[in-house]
Design a protein around this motif. Structure first.
Motif, PDB file in Angstrom:
ATOM      1  N   THR A  30      55.891 -70.356 -26.595  1.00 20.50           N
ATOM      2  CA  THR A  30      54.880 -71.364 -26.283  1.00 20.50           C
ATOM      3  C   THR A  30      55.011 -72.548 -27.225  1.00 20.50           C
ATOM      4  O   THR A  30      54.059 -73.274 -27.468  1.00 20.50           O
ATOM      5  CB  THR A  30      53.464 -70.763 -26.372  1.00 20.50           C
ATOM      6  N   PRO A 347      41.829 -75.162 -25.197  1.00 20.32           N
ATOM      7  CA  PRO A 347      43.211 -74.681 -25.220  1.00 20.32           C
ATOM      8  C   PRO A 347      43.402 -73.479 -26.130  1.00 20.32           C
ATOM      9  O   PRO A 347      42.569 -73.197 -26.986  1.00 20.32           O
ATOM     10  CB  PRO A 347      43.984 -75.885 -25.770  1.00 20.32           C
ATOM     11  N   PHE A 349      45.844 -71.893 -29.050  1.00 21.43           N
ATOM     12  CA  PHE A 349      46.831 -72.274 -30.057  1.00 21.43           C
ATOM     13  C   PHE A 349      47.669 -71.076 -30.489  1.00 21.43           C
ATOM     14  O   PHE A 349      48.470 -71.174 -31.395  1.00 21.43           O
ATOM     15  CB  PHE A 349      46.119 -72.834 -31.299  1.00 21.43           C
ATOM     16  N   ASP A 353      50.053 -69.840 -22.960  1.00 24.83           N
ATOM     17  CA  ASP A 353      50.499 -71.210 -22.702  1.00 24.83           C
ATOM     18  C   ASP A 353      49.468 -72.012 -21.905  1.00 24.83           C
ATOM     19  O   ASP A 353      49.680 -72.359 -20.745  1.00 24.83           O
ATOM     20  CB  ASP A 353      51.852 -71.197 -21.987  1.00 24.83           C
ATOM     21  N   ALA A 355      47.674 -75.090 -23.459  1.00 22.89           N
ATOM     22  CA  ALA A 355      47.583 -75.750 -24.758  1.00 22.89           C
ATOM     23  C   ALA A 355      47.101 -77.194 -24.693  1.00 22.89           C
ATOM     24  O   ALA A 355      47.290 -77.951 -25.634  1.00 22.89           O
ATOM     25  CB  ALA A 355      48.940 -75.675 -25.453  1.00 22.89           C
ATOM     26  N   ARG A 432      51.546 -80.044 -25.532  1.00 25.16           N
ATOM     27  CA  ARG A 432      50.745 -79.046 -26.255  1.00 25.16           C
ATOM     28  C   ARG A 432      50.171 -79.680 -27.520  1.00 25.16           C
ATOM     29  O   ARG A 432      50.905 -80.334 -28.281  1.00 25.16           O
ATOM     30  CB  ARG A 432      51.628 -77.869 -26.648  1.00 25.16           C
TER      31      ARG A 432
END
Ligand code: SF4
Length: 441
Positions: A30, A347, A349, A353, A355, A432
């Motif tokens: 990710t 999201p 972290f 996935d 993000a 991301r």
């Protein structure tokens, strides 16, 4: 993807390997780029050396302070260019090992200085086989042994131990280091009084239903999720004829909904056995078509019926929308979506996935708006309290960050808060958050 590997080729390759210790990894990263070449370069385990030290390492999770770790480690590793966060954790551990020549001290430095989720297994050049977890234990990692062969193993999930004839011994504690010798496991608590924050999404979606966490099978917890939603939405249950699940992660909650409500669970949604991709991890363009091919609705069974549809989670909403459309096309009169994982508002972290705020339908829409967007009559999320109770853990032992906005690690909290402010003002994220936000701790 593992299903694409030929088992005969694997066996041939496996037999050529010397030694008696090995690590492998089937994680999809990710962090880093998502093109095929980069994904291949980021394949784990990572191997690296520094002076006379060598290390092979494999990890599950995601690092947050990547900018800081890159600045700190880039100069010493010109021969190990950054492809994704696996490189960084390997570099950091090597640097600390070089300084202290002591695995426990080096692991302690990593745990104290890396923000993120990391469940790690590794081998040092002298044949030390070890595993450790970040100080919150966000990702799972358990240890087990094979009674017949006297072999020891670590795995993210108990199911892979059991399928290989191993007995599960224990789940690693947050901040714990475990080394292995022929006499067995040696456990060392590196960080005192860590705050556990185990990923709640593992229970709803990520883990296999036949894995166990804290002695409970995941499927049992998912059934309880289903029972909880029935108790939380009695009026909706009264307005329903049958239950349909979105296979396979919706199947176990459907059982719970059936038990609690007495409604029939009609097995009228079938999953294509040979479409093996997980829609969640595919790129936008492929996700909806995969769901379309993967799930078949047996139209005559739901024609003119009012449905409860059990679903594990709604992230972007696009795949649920495809499924509901298929049900509407088959004549469903009403569609109530029962979602076991509460509304995702922020999201992740730490290795799931999702993000950015922009990709999350729940980040700026309430359940009524979400229902409208995806074509449902109502979207009924399980409450956070219900989810926590069903896991058997307490609220402060779980990571609930993506559903509460409260992150267990400081840099993640800071980045999330900063980006949320911008996002609410109309800022469009460029990737991301932890890879585009150059915040220092
Ligand atoms: S933010 Fe959500 S998905 Fe990520 S680790 Fe926490 S609970 Fe799991």
């Amino acid at each position: 993807m593992v299903p694409k590997l030929k088992s005969s080729a694997m066996q041939e390759w496996f037999e050529q390997l010397p030694g008696s210790i090995g690590i492998g990894n089937v994680r999809y990263t990710t962090s880093g780029k998502c093109d095929d070449t980069s994904l291949l370069e980021g394949t784990q385990p990572i191997t690296a050396s520094l002076y006379r030290l060598k290390l092979a390492l494999s990890f599950n999770g995601n690092l947050v302070n990547t900018f800081q770790l890159r600045n700190e480690t880039d100069p010493q590793f010109p021969h190990l260019p950054y492809t994704c966060d696996s490189d960084l954790i390997c570099r950091k551990l090597l640097l600390e090992l070089e300084k202290s020549r002591d695995l426990a001290s080096a692991v302690g430095e990593c745990i104290r200085n890396i923000d993120g989720a990391f469940s790690v297994t590794g081998i040092t050049e002298d044949g030390t086989f070890f595993a450790f977890k970040d100080q919150h234990g966000i990702k799972p990692l358990c240890a087990g042994h094979s009674p017949e062969e006297g072999t020891y193993a670590f795995s993210s999930e108990t199911v892979s131990l059991e399928m290989n004839g191993f007995v599960r011994d224990f789940e690693l504690e947050p901040g714990e280091l475990v080394t292995v010798s022929k006499d067995g496991f040696k456990r060392q608590q590196i960080i005192k009084n860590p705050r556990k924050a185990f990923c709640a999404f593992e229970y709803a979606y990520f883990a296999r239903p036949d894995s166990r966490f804290d002695g409970k099978y995941v499927y049992e917890i998912r059934e309880e999720f289903g029972r909880n939603i029935v108790r939380e939405y009695p009026e909706i249950v009264k307005d329903t004829d049958i239950i349909i699940s979105v296979p396979e992660t919706g199947d176990d909650p459907a059982m719970g909904v059936h038990e609690e409500s007495g409604l029939r669970w009609e097995r009228a949604s079938r999953r294509h056995r040979y479409v093996t991709e997980r829609a969640f991890i595919l790129l936008n363009r492929d996700r909806c078509s995969t769901i379309d091919r993967k799930i078949n609705i047996l139209g005559s069974k739901i024609d003119r019926k009012r449905l409860i549809v059990t679903e594990d989670s709604i992230v972007r909403g696009d795949t649920t929308k495809v499924t509901i459309q298929k049900m509407r096309n088959s004549g469903a009169k009403k569609v109530y979506v029962f979602v076991t994982f509460p509304r995702i508002i922020g999201p992740c972290f730490y290795g799931i996935d999702m993000a950015t705020y922009g990709q999350l339908i729940g980040s700026n829409h309430n359940p009524a708006e979400i229902a409208k967007i995806i074509g449902a009559d109502a979207v009924c999320y399980q409450s956070i309290e219900g989810l926590v109770r069903a896991t058997g853990l307490s609220r402060d032992q779980l990571c609930l960050a993506c559903i509460t906005g409260k992150y267990p690690t400081p840099l993640a909290q800071k980045m999330a808060d900063e980006m949320k402010k911008k996002f609410l003002k109309g800022y469009q994220e460029k990737g991301r958050i932890y890879e585009t936000c150059g915040t220092t701790p």
